[in-house]
Scaffold this active site. Structure first.
Site, PDB file in Angstrom:
ATOM      1  N   PRO A  92       0.730  -1.196   0.062  1.00 50.33           N
ATOM      2  CA  PRO A  92      -0.114  -0.075  -0.224  1.00 50.33           C
ATOM      3  C   PRO A  92       0.850   1.126   0.053  1.00 50.33           C
ATOM      4  CG  PRO A  92      -0.029  -1.002   2.214  1.00 50.33           C
ATOM      5  CD  PRO A  92       0.685  -1.975   1.169  1.00 50.33           C
ATOM      6  N   GLU A 119       2.773  -6.517   8.186  1.00 48.22           N
ATOM      7  CA  GLU A 119       2.961  -4.997   8.245  1.00 48.22           C
ATOM      8  C   GLU A 119       4.080  -4.667   7.019  1.00 48.22           C
ATOM      9  OE1 GLU A 119       1.471  -2.534  10.081  1.00 48.22           O
ATOM     10  OE2 GLU A 119       0.005  -4.414  10.442  1.00 48.22           O
ATOM     11  N   ARG A 157      -2.756  -9.212 -20.716  1.00 50.41           N
ATOM     12  CA  ARG A 157      -3.731  -8.811 -21.718  1.00 50.41           C
ATOM     13  C   ARG A 157      -3.032  -7.817 -22.849  1.00 50.41           C
ATOM     14  NH1 ARG A 157      -7.336  -5.071 -21.702  1.00 50.41           N
ATOM     15  NH2 ARG A 157      -9.120  -6.570 -21.962  1.00 50.41           N
ATOM     16  N   ASP A 172      -9.647   0.038 -24.301  1.00 46.32           N
ATOM     17  CA  ASP A 172     -10.180   0.017 -23.062  1.00 46.32           C
ATOM     18  C   ASP A 172     -10.109   1.211 -22.188  1.00 46.32           C
ATOM     19  OD1 ASP A 172     -10.821  -2.802 -23.160  1.00 46.32           O
ATOM     20  OD2 ASP A 172      -8.725  -3.220 -22.429  1.00 46.32           O
TER      21      ASP A 172
END
Length: 258
Positions: A92, A119, A157, A172
């Site tokens: 994150p 963590e 893809r 897309d």
């Protein structure tokens, strides 16, 4: 392309990588996956991969030894034809994953993804192994396996020959910085809801202009933050500015002279 994934839960990948777009790409021999269990590189009977952080604090950290050994086993050489192999840590704390970053990574012959956990990881892993730290969103997940699949899917893809049409990836959402325009299929009239007449007109120039207009409008409504990174023509900017000022819901078309 070869994608190596280092994880504490190798079984997590068995079903996803054997289905859908991954299966198609593997059957065409366009991609190869190798899964490494980080626990296999521990040297104690309990296969401990985590420990408490020095200085205290909540949670546990991935220890550096098994991660380094797993990666060194996966990569005998950090380069292919003089090119540094990207080593991605899902975290994150990383940069936001995006279509431009996916395009950049898809140019490599090989990519390694390290699934973060607990963590985080000992910072020496970040400093001496990882080339990219990537986040798939500003939210908390229980581990890096889902982000690894997201990244792998976005890369696969983009490989030539994977999709049925090379135009699919180019059209897309996010490929040109905009969200994708509305799309319809048969029947042309479903429960009284009709497909826009312009899509049935056969006029490809007007259809293309309508789709561009709709992409801009959808992006302005749903993700206005993306517009700062999109190149709009002076005419498009003037048209959009007028809509935003008037708070227009159903806009006139700029290609019709607005």
């Amino acid at each position: 392309m070869r994608i190596d994934i280092l994880t504490l839960f190798p079984q997590f990948f068995s079903t996803p990588l054997d289905n859908a777009i991954f299966r198609r790409a593997k059957d065409k021999e366009l991609v190869d996956f190798s899964i490494y269990n980080i626990r296999d590189y521990t040297h104690d009977k309990h296969h401990v991969v985590d420990d408490y952080p020095f200085g205290g604090g909540a949670g546990m950290l991935l220890k550096p030894e098994p991660v380094f050994e797993a990666l060194e086993d996966a990569l005998k050489d950090r380069r292919i034809n003089g090119e540094v192999i990207p080593i991605i840590l899902t975290t994150p704390q990383g940069q936001a994953f995006s279509q431009p970053l996916a395009y950049q990574l898809a140019q490599h012959q090989r990519v390694v993804i390290l699934c973060g956990h607990y963590e985080g990881v000992d910072d020496r892993v970040r400093e001496h192994l990882v080339t990219h730290e990537i986040s798939v969103g500003d939210y908390v997940l229980s581990g890096g396996e889902l982000p690894a699949l997201v990244i792998a899917d976005a890369l696969v893809r983009l490989l030539p020959g994977v999709l049925g049409s090379e135009e699919s990836a180019a059209a897309d959402s996010h490929s040109d910085g905009l969200l994708e325009y509305p799309q319809f299929t048969r029947p042309a009239d479903f429960r009284g809801w009709k497909v826009p007449d312009i899509l049935l007109s056969g006029n490809h120039a007007k259809i293309s202009a309508w789709r561009r207009e709709q992409s801009i409008l959808k992006t302005a409504r749903r993700r206005p933050d993306l517009l700062d990174r999109v190149s709009l023509t002076a005419k498009e900017k003037k048209w959009l500015d007028s809509l935003l000022r008037d708070n227009t819901v159903l806009p006139a078309t700029f290609h019709d002279g607005v």
